[in-house]
Design an enzyme around this catalytic site. Structure first.
Site, PDB file in Angstrom:
ATOM      1  N   HIS A 114      17.486  41.402  -7.621  1.00 15.18           N
ATOM      2  CA  HIS A 114      17.479  40.732  -6.575  1.00 15.18           C
ATOM      3  C   HIS A 114      17.930  39.463  -5.826  1.00 15.18           C
ATOM      4  O   HIS A 114      18.612  38.246  -6.447  1.00 15.18           O
ATOM      5  CB  HIS A 114      16.052  40.547  -6.172  1.00 15.18           C
ATOM      6  N   ALA A 159      26.325  45.534 -30.072  1.00 12.75           N
ATOM      7  CA  ALA A 159      24.829  45.648 -30.173  1.00 12.75           C
ATOM      8  C   ALA A 159      24.860  44.307 -29.327  1.00 12.75           C
ATOM      9  O   ALA A 159      24.771  43.394 -30.058  1.00 12.75           O
ATOM     10  CB  ALA A 159      24.534  45.912 -31.782  1.00 12.75           C
ATOM     11  N   ARG A 165      30.624  39.844 -17.409  1.00  8.15           N
ATOM     12  CA  ARG A 165      31.943  39.561 -16.850  1.00  8.15           C
ATOM     13  C   ARG A 165      32.783  40.919 -16.962  1.00  8.15           C
ATOM     14  O   ARG A 165      32.461  41.620 -18.184  1.00  8.15           O
ATOM     15  CB  ARG A 165      33.139  38.658 -17.338  1.00  8.15           C
ATOM     16  N   ARG A 182      37.950  40.852 -30.676  1.00  5.16           N
ATOM     17  CA  ARG A 182      39.471  40.670 -30.634  1.00  5.16           C
ATOM     18  C   ARG A 182      40.306  42.480 -30.332  1.00  5.16           C
ATOM     19  O   ARG A 182      39.107  43.312 -29.034  1.00  5.16           O
ATOM     20  CB  ARG A 182      39.359  40.900 -32.440  1.00  5.16           C
TER      21      ARG A 182
HETATM   22  C1  LIG Z   1      26.459  56.023 -30.254  1.00  6.30           C
HETATM   23  C2  LIG Z   1      25.210  55.413 -31.435  1.00  6.30           C
HETATM   24  O1  LIG Z   1      23.910  55.727 -31.011  1.00  6.30           O
HETATM   25  S1  LIG Z   1      26.134  54.486 -32.098  1.00  6.30           S
HETATM   26  C3  LIG Z   1      24.037  53.875 -33.207  1.00  6.30           C
HETATM   27  C4  LIG Z   1      24.057  52.136 -33.299  1.00  6.30           C
HETATM   28  N1  LIG Z   1      25.083  50.960 -33.471  1.00  6.30           N
HETATM   29  C5  LIG Z   1      25.555  50.103 -33.094  1.00  6.30           C
HETATM   30  O2  LIG Z   1      24.916  49.818 -31.949  1.00  6.30           O
HETATM   31  C6  LIG Z   1      26.667  49.226 -33.928  1.00  6.30           C
HETATM   32  C7  LIG Z   1      27.503  48.892 -33.310  1.00  6.30           C
HETATM   33  N2  LIG Z   1      28.308  47.593 -34.044  1.00  6.30           N
HETATM   34  C8  LIG Z   1      28.493  46.151 -34.120  1.00  6.30           C
HETATM   35  O3  LIG Z   1      28.090  45.520 -32.768  1.00  6.30           O
HETATM   36  C9  LIG Z   1      29.199  45.878 -35.123  1.00  6.30           C
HETATM   37  O4  LIG Z   1      28.874  44.469 -35.309  1.00  6.30           O
HETATM   38  C10 LIG Z   1      30.415  45.643 -34.362  1.00  6.30           C
HETATM   39  C11 LIG Z   1      31.539  46.999 -34.272  1.00  6.30           C
HETATM   40  C12 LIG Z   1      31.370  44.773 -32.595  1.00  6.30           C
HETATM   41  C13 LIG Z   1      31.743  45.048 -35.601  1.00  6.30           C
HETATM   42  O5  LIG Z   1      32.952  44.541 -35.459  1.00  6.30           O
HETATM   43  P1  LIG Z   1      33.794  44.138 -36.104  1.00  6.30           P
HETATM   44  O6  LIG Z   1      35.390  43.656 -35.511  1.00  6.30           O
HETATM   45  O7  LIG Z   1      33.660  45.544 -37.166  1.00  6.30           O
HETATM   46  O8  LIG Z   1      33.649  42.668 -36.008  1.00  6.30           O
HETATM   47  P2  LIG Z   1      32.849  41.829 -37.597  1.00  6.30           P
HETATM   48  O9  LIG Z   1      31.865  42.643 -38.620  1.00  6.30           O
HETATM   49  O10 LIG Z   1      33.969  41.769 -38.747  1.00  6.30           O
HETATM   50  O11 LIG Z   1      32.528  40.231 -37.234  1.00  6.30           O
HETATM   51  C14 LIG Z   1      33.090  40.029 -36.544  1.00  6.30           C
HETATM   52  C15 LIG Z   1      32.192  38.431 -35.902  1.00  6.30           C
HETATM   53  O12 LIG Z   1      32.008  38.667 -34.978  1.00  6.30           O
HETATM   54  C16 LIG Z   1      30.440  39.090 -34.985  1.00  6.30           C
HETATM   55  N3  LIG Z   1      29.173  39.692 -34.376  1.00  6.30           N
HETATM   56  C17 LIG Z   1      29.929  40.691 -35.201  1.00  6.30           C
HETATM   57  N4  LIG Z   1      29.029  41.838 -33.983  1.00  6.30           N
HETATM   58  C18 LIG Z   1      27.794  41.061 -33.621  1.00  6.30           C
HETATM   59  C19 LIG Z   1      27.176  41.582 -32.291  1.00  6.30           C
HETATM   60  N5  LIG Z   1      26.833  42.984 -32.031  1.00  6.30           N
HETATM   61  N6  LIG Z   1      27.121  40.387 -31.800  1.00  6.30           N
HETATM   62  C20 LIG Z   1      27.537  38.688 -31.670  1.00  6.30           C
HETATM   63  N7  LIG Z   1      28.424  39.257 -32.917  1.00  6.30           N
HETATM   64  C21 LIG Z   1      28.837  39.825 -33.429  1.00  6.30           C
HETATM   65  C22 LIG Z   1      30.177  38.645 -36.532  1.00  6.30           C
HETATM   66  O13 LIG Z   1      29.120  38.085 -37.027  1.00  6.30           O
HETATM   67  C23 LIG Z   1      31.541  37.971 -37.485  1.00  6.30           C
HETATM   68  O14 LIG Z   1      31.290  37.051 -36.229  1.00  6.30           O
HETATM   69  P3  LIG Z   1      31.816  35.197 -37.788  1.00  6.30           P
HETATM   70  O15 LIG Z   1      33.504  35.979 -37.714  1.00  6.30           O
HETATM   71  O16 LIG Z   1      31.321  34.288 -37.344  1.00  6.30           O
HETATM   72  O17 LIG Z   1      31.354  35.390 -39.194  1.00  6.30           O
END
Ligand SMILES: CC(=O)SCCNC(=O)CCNC(=O)[C@H](O)C(C)(C)COP(=O)(O)OP(=O)(O)OC[C@H]1O[C@@H](n2cnc3c(N)ncnc32)[C@H](O)[C@@H]1OP(=O)(O)O
Length: 197
Positions: A114, A159, A165, A182
């Site tokens: 909106h 998550a 963006r 990354r």
């Molecule tokens: C289709 C389905 O139904 S799937 C089921 C639902 N499952 C989900 O939604 C799980 C989603 N998974 C995530 O979000 C995971 O955290 C991932 C895939 C992003 C992790 O990715 P990776 O590259 O392994 O990241 P890693 O865990 O090493 O974390 C790296 C940094 O990012 C941060 N980070 C990881 N995930 C998140 C997030 N979602 N939000 C904010 N920060 C995050 C970590 O805290 C870490 O920070 P730090 O270095 O300061 O400690």
């Protein structure tokens, strides 16, 4: 220009009072009601309703209920789509999703918004900007995608992210606002243990 044509042009349109717009949303709600009324075991009938609701959906898909969209015809999805529970797509503008996309629970794809000034907002005016999601994308739980955003192929949205963006292809992006954490790498394809140290 009618209200739906204004919406398609990215202009402000009357989403709250225009009879044609309200009728299209009602038709979508009726189909969604029928979808939710069916047993999950009745896969064929549930998929047929979704095929009649959505603009395009490819081969092999599962959309768990509950699922909500505003219009349906604006949504185009490729092959091999999986959406977990509580997917909300506000599709005032086109939502284009590629092949092999996974969507976690409680995700919102919001093309609609909106005006920020209350005077025009209170008239029921809104606008909608397209959302595009490439191939091989995984959207994590509780992600909100804002109007006008594109997510590149092969990317993963962490998550809880709020994607304000565009996100490039081939990255892991997280946070509010969502930023690239990354690139995805060869090492991701070789990883065999997923337990955190
Ligand atoms: C289709 C389905 O139904 S799937 C089921 C639902 N499952 C989900 O939604 C799980 C989603 N998974 C995530 O979000 C995971 O955290 C991932 C895939 C992003 C992790 O990715 P990776 O590259 O392994 O990241 P890693 O865990 O090493 O974390 C790296 C940094 O990012 C941060 N980070 C990881 N995930 C998140 C997030 N979602 N939000 C904010 N920060 C995050 C970590 O805290 C870490 O920070 P730090 O270095 O300061 O400690």
């Amino acid at each position: 220009m009618n209200e739906l044509q204004k919406a398609a042009a990215g202009l402000l349109y009357d989403a709250n009072h225009d009879p044609a717009v309200l009728e299209m949303r009602l038709q979508a709600k009726v189909k969604l009601h029928d979808f939710h009324a069916l047993s999950p075991a009745n896969v064929t009938a549930r998929q047929a309703i979704l095929r009649s609701l959505l603009g395009r959906i490819g081969a092999r898909f599962t959309i768990e209920g509950p699922f909500h969209c505003d219009y349906g015809f604006n949504i185009g999805i490729g092959d091999d789509f999986y959406a977990n529970v509580n997917l909300v797509i506000l599709d005032g503008a086109p939502v284009t999703i590629g092949h092999h996309v996974f969507v976690a629970p409680n995700v919102g794809l919001y093309t609609a918004a909106h005006p920020l000034d209350a005077a025009r907002r209170n008239q029921g005016l809104e606008y909608a900007l397209p959302i595009t999601i490439g191939d091989h994308v995984w959207i994590g739980a509780g992600v909100s995608v804002m109007p006008g955003v594109s997510i590149g192929s092969g990317s993963m949205i962490g998550a809880g992210s709020v994607v304000t963006r565009d996100i490039p292809a081939g990255v892991v992006a997280v946070g509010n606002p969502c930023r690239v954490l990354r690139a995805t790498t060869e090492a991701d394809a070789r990883q065999t243990r997923f337990a955190k140290p």
